[in-house]
Design an enzyme around this catalytic site. Sequence first.
Site, PDB file in Angstrom:
ATOM      1  N   ARG A  36      -4.755  -0.929  -1.688  1.00 19.09           N
ATOM      2  CA  ARG A  36      -4.645  -2.046  -0.747  1.00 19.09           C
ATOM      3  C   ARG A  36      -3.294  -2.747  -0.879  1.00 19.09           C
ATOM      4  O   ARG A  36      -2.715  -3.204   0.099  1.00 19.09           O
ATOM      5  CB  ARG A  36      -5.776  -3.056  -0.944  1.00 19.09           C
ATOM      6  CG  ARG A  36      -7.132  -2.530  -0.522  1.00 19.09           C
ATOM      7  CD  ARG A  36      -7.179  -2.267   0.990  1.00 19.09           C
ATOM      8  NE  ARG A  36      -8.495  -1.810   1.357  1.00 19.09           N
ATOM      9  CZ  ARG A  36      -8.763  -0.627   1.909  1.00 19.09           C
ATOM     10  NH1 ARG A  36      -7.795   0.212   2.183  1.00 19.09           N
ATOM     11  NH2 ARG A  36      -9.986  -0.296   2.204  1.00 19.09           N
ATOM     12  N   GLU A  40      -0.962  -0.690   0.903  1.00 23.39           N
ATOM     13  CA  GLU A  40      -1.198  -0.882   2.332  1.00 23.39           C
ATOM     14  C   GLU A  40      -0.507  -2.160   2.816  1.00 23.39           C
ATOM     15  O   GLU A  40       0.096  -2.175   3.895  1.00 23.39           O
ATOM     16  CB  GLU A  40      -2.700  -0.948   2.607  1.00 23.39           C
ATOM     17  CG  GLU A  40      -3.042  -1.076   4.073  1.00 23.39           C
ATOM     18  CD  GLU A  40      -4.549  -1.101   4.313  1.00 23.39           C
ATOM     19  OE1 GLU A  40      -4.961  -0.576   5.352  1.00 23.39           O
ATOM     20  OE2 GLU A  40      -5.293  -1.654   3.471  1.00 23.39           O
ATOM     21  N   SER A  78      14.564  -9.899  -6.435  1.00 26.16           N
ATOM     22  CA  SER A  78      14.592  -9.182  -7.704  1.00 26.16           C
ATOM     23  C   SER A  78      13.177  -8.901  -8.199  1.00 26.16           C
ATOM     24  O   SER A  78      12.281  -9.740  -8.072  1.00 26.16           O
ATOM     25  CB  SER A  78      15.336 -10.013  -8.751  1.00 26.16           C
ATOM     26  OG  SER A  78      15.274  -9.384 -10.013  1.00 26.16           O
TER      27      SER A  78
END
Length: 147
Positions: free
Chosen positions: A88, A91, A114
């Site tokens: 997820r 995703e 960063s």
Amino acid sequence: MMKKIHVTELIIEKKRTAGLTWEKIAADIGMSEVFTTSACLGMNAFPRDKADLLVRNLGLPQEAALVLAEFPTKIFSQAVPTDPCVYRLYEIVAVYGDTIKELINEKFGNGIMSAIDFDMEIDRIPSPKGDRVELKMRGKYLAYNAW
């Protein structure tokens, strides 16, 4: 010779059998929960004094402190993880990565956030629609240099 994976396995076993939490392990050595967890899982290196303290607190072999203080080799074994929680997060980056990049560039200029000078918090937020996971990520802005 002990390797990071061996130390990670020892830590996870000790955490499980002692009923510890990452929060408790981190508090006991005076470090953040996120960094401590990451370093215990082999993805970051502890400062040597913190590695020694962790090893003492968990009753691990002293050689484990040397390994915990070594710089990690970060190897990602698969293109997209199959673990549902990790997937997820991939995703989210797949769907919102370009949006995040555009908004960083619009607000800061041509550069990046960063992942080294970086901190993160993970919290549980109660909600009537079901508890929420809150991820807070803060990284130093690094402008691209024009050569």
